[in-house]
Design a protein around this motif. Structure first.
Motif, PDB file in Angstrom:
ATOM      1  N   LEU A 183       0.930  -1.184   0.044  1.00 56.34           N
ATOM      2  CA  LEU A 183      -0.071   0.019   0.014  1.00 56.34           C
ATOM      3  C   LEU A 183       0.815   1.222  -0.035  1.00 56.34           C
ATOM      4  O   LEU A 183       0.466   2.283  -0.530  1.00 56.34           O
ATOM      5  CB  LEU A 183      -0.919   0.057   1.121  1.00 56.34           C
ATOM      6  N   PHE A 184       1.902   1.064   0.661  1.00 59.17           N
ATOM      7  CA  PHE A 184       2.477   2.527   0.839  1.00 59.17           C
ATOM      8  C   PHE A 184       4.079   2.562   0.366  1.00 59.17           C
ATOM      9  O   PHE A 184       4.563   3.642   0.502  1.00 59.17           O
ATOM     10  CB  PHE A 184       2.556   2.736   2.708  1.00 59.17           C
ATOM     11  N   PHE A 185       4.505   1.546   0.032  1.00 59.98           N
ATOM     12  CA  PHE A 185       5.954   1.712  -0.614  1.00 59.98           C
ATOM     13  C   PHE A 185       6.016   2.411  -1.886  1.00 59.98           C
ATOM     14  O   PHE A 185       5.222   2.414  -2.830  1.00 59.98           O
ATOM     15  CB  PHE A 185       6.479   0.090  -1.038  1.00 59.98           C
ATOM     16  N   PRO A 186       6.840   3.647  -1.838  1.00 61.80           N
ATOM     17  CA  PRO A 186       7.050   4.387  -3.067  1.00 61.80           C
ATOM     18  C   PRO A 186       7.535   3.669  -4.412  1.00 61.80           C
ATOM     19  O   PRO A 186       8.147   2.861  -4.268  1.00 61.80           O
ATOM     20  CB  PRO A 186       7.997   5.341  -2.680  1.00 61.80           C
ATOM     21  N   GLY A 187       6.859   4.006  -5.348  1.00 61.23           N
ATOM     22  CA  GLY A 187       7.178   3.490  -6.721  1.00 61.23           C
ATOM     23  C   GLY A 187       6.282   2.319  -7.024  1.00 61.23           C
ATOM     24  O   GLY A 187       6.445   1.818  -8.340  1.00 61.23           O
ATOM     25  N   LEU A 188       5.723   1.337  -6.092  1.00 57.49           N
ATOM     26  CA  LEU A 188       4.613   0.456  -6.547  1.00 57.49           C
ATOM     27  C   LEU A 188       3.210   1.169  -6.859  1.00 57.49           C
ATOM     28  O   LEU A 188       3.027   2.217  -6.225  1.00 57.49           O
ATOM     29  CB  LEU A 188       4.534  -0.424  -5.281  1.00 57.49           C
ATOM     30  N   PRO A 189       2.708   0.446  -7.610  1.00 50.41           N
ATOM     31  CA  PRO A 189       1.140   1.002  -7.812  1.00 50.41           C
ATOM     32  C   PRO A 189       0.395   0.579  -6.530  1.00 50.41           C
ATOM     33  O   PRO A 189       0.596  -0.319  -6.034  1.00 50.41           O
ATOM     34  CB  PRO A 189       0.561   0.013  -8.894  1.00 50.41           C
ATOM     35  N   HIS A 190      -0.258   1.624  -5.911  1.00 51.55           N
ATOM     36  CA  HIS A 190      -0.964   1.331  -4.758  1.00 51.55           C
ATOM     37  C   HIS A 190      -2.268   0.638  -4.876  1.00 51.55           C
ATOM     38  O   HIS A 190      -3.275   1.233  -4.615  1.00 51.55           O
ATOM     39  CB  HIS A 190      -1.210   2.796  -4.084  1.00 51.55           C
ATOM     40  N   VAL A 191      -2.163  -0.623  -5.233  1.00 51.89           N
ATOM     41  CA  VAL A 191      -3.582  -1.382  -5.462  1.00 51.89           C
ATOM     42  C   VAL A 191      -2.965  -2.918  -4.633  1.00 51.89           C
ATOM     43  O   VAL A 191      -2.129  -3.285  -4.609  1.00 51.89           O
ATOM     44  CB  VAL A 191      -3.968  -1.470  -6.894  1.00 51.89           C
ATOM     45  N   ILE A 192      -4.109  -3.222  -4.104  1.00 52.68           N
ATOM     46  CA  ILE A 192      -3.956  -4.567  -3.619  1.00 52.68           C
ATOM     47  C   ILE A 192      -4.795  -5.579  -4.751  1.00 52.68           C
ATOM     48  O   ILE A 192      -5.755  -5.727  -4.681  1.00 52.68           O
ATOM     49  CB  ILE A 192      -4.651  -4.602  -2.281  1.00 52.68           C
ATOM     50  N   ASP A 193      -3.913  -6.694  -5.134  1.00 50.90           N
ATOM     51  CA  ASP A 193      -4.455  -7.364  -6.262  1.00 50.90           C
ATOM     52  C   ASP A 193      -4.235  -8.890  -5.404  1.00 50.90           C
ATOM     53  O   ASP A 193      -3.647  -9.057  -4.538  1.00 50.90           O
ATOM     54  CB  ASP A 193      -3.829  -7.085  -7.363  1.00 50.90           C
ATOM     55  N   TRP A 194      -4.498 -10.058  -6.299  1.00 45.45           N
ATOM     56  CA  TRP A 194      -4.403 -11.459  -5.585  1.00 45.45           C
ATOM     57  C   TRP A 194      -2.717 -11.484  -5.607  1.00 45.45           C
ATOM     58  O   TRP A 194      -2.561 -12.261  -4.484  1.00 45.45           O
ATOM     59  CB  TRP A 194      -4.929 -12.421  -6.601  1.00 45.45           C
ATOM     60  N   GLY A 195      -1.829 -11.065  -6.270  1.00 41.69           N
ATOM     61  CA  GLY A 195      -0.546 -11.424  -5.836  1.00 41.69           C
ATOM     62  C   GLY A 195      -0.135 -10.849  -4.658  1.00 41.69           C
ATOM     63  O   GLY A 195       0.918 -11.303  -3.925  1.00 41.69           O
ATOM     64  N   ALA A 196      -0.733  -9.380  -4.258  1.00 40.95           N
ATOM     65  CA  ALA A 196      -0.205  -8.883  -3.045  1.00 40.95           C
ATOM     66  C   ALA A 196      -0.781  -9.391  -1.893  1.00 40.95           C
ATOM     67  O   ALA A 196      -0.301  -9.687  -0.896  1.00 40.95           O
ATOM     68  CB  ALA A 196      -0.677  -7.369  -3.022  1.00 40.95           C
ATOM     69  N   ILE A 197      -1.722 -10.006  -1.934  1.00 39.27           N
ATOM     70  CA  ILE A 197      -2.720 -10.983  -0.832  1.00 39.27           C
ATOM     71  C   ILE A 197      -1.889 -12.282  -0.453  1.00 39.27           C
ATOM     72  O   ILE A 197      -1.440 -12.505   0.564  1.00 39.27           O
ATOM     73  CB  ILE A 197      -4.231 -11.140  -1.130  1.00 39.27           C
ATOM     74  N   LEU A 198      -1.441 -12.797  -1.763  1.00 35.22           N
ATOM     75  CA  LEU A 198      -0.709 -13.998  -1.594  1.00 35.22           C
ATOM     76  C   LEU A 198       0.622 -13.706  -1.007  1.00 35.22           C
ATOM     77  O   LEU A 198       1.058 -14.643   0.137  1.00 35.22           O
ATOM     78  CB  LEU A 198      -0.519 -14.691  -2.694  1.00 35.22           C
ATOM     79  N   VAL A 199       1.491 -12.724  -1.152  1.00 33.05           N
ATOM     80  CA  VAL A 199       2.635 -12.389  -0.619  1.00 33.05           C
ATOM     81  C   VAL A 199       2.424 -11.944   0.598  1.00 33.05           C
ATOM     82  O   VAL A 199       3.190 -12.414   1.650  1.00 33.05           O
ATOM     83  CB  VAL A 199       3.243 -11.036  -1.600  1.00 33.05           C
TER      84      VAL A 199
END
Length: 83
Positions: A41-57
Motif C-alpha cells: 500500500l505505502f511503498f513508493p514506486g509501487l502501484p498502490h493497489v491490492i491485487d491477488w499477488g499482493a494478498i498471496l505475498v
C-alpha cells in the motif's frame, strides 16, 4: 518470582504454554499479513493497489512471521529446560 512448572512426558509445559504459543503465533501471523499489505500500500514506486499477488505475498509473509516466532519461542523453551 517465576515459578517452575513441571513438564509432562511430551516435554511441554501444560495448557498455559500451549495457549501462549497459540496467541503469539496468531499475533505474529496477523502482524506479518498487515506488514505485507502495508508494504504494497505505502511503498513508493509501487502501484498502490491490492491485487491477488499482493494478498498471496502478504499471506506468505504472515506464515513466515508465524514460523519464525514459533522457532524463537521453541529456542527459548529449550534454553529454560537446560537443552
Amino acid at each position: 518470582m517465576h515459578e517452575q512448572q513441571p513438564e509432562d512426558r511430551n516435554g511441554t509445559r501444560g495448557p498455559e504454554a500451549e495457549d501462549r504459543r497459540r496467541r503469539v503465533s496468531v499475533a505474529a501471523f496477523v502482524a506479518g499479513v498487515v506488514a505485507g499489505l502495508g508494504f504494497f500500500l505505502f511503498f513508493p514506486g509501487l502501484p498502490h493497489v491490492i491485487d491477488w499477488g499482493a494478498i498471496l505475498v502478504a499471506l506468505a509473509a504472515g506464515v513466515a512471521a508465524r514460523a519464525g516466532c514459533l522457532a524463537w519461542l521453541g529456542r527459548g523453551e529449550a534454553g529454560r529446560r537446560g537443552r
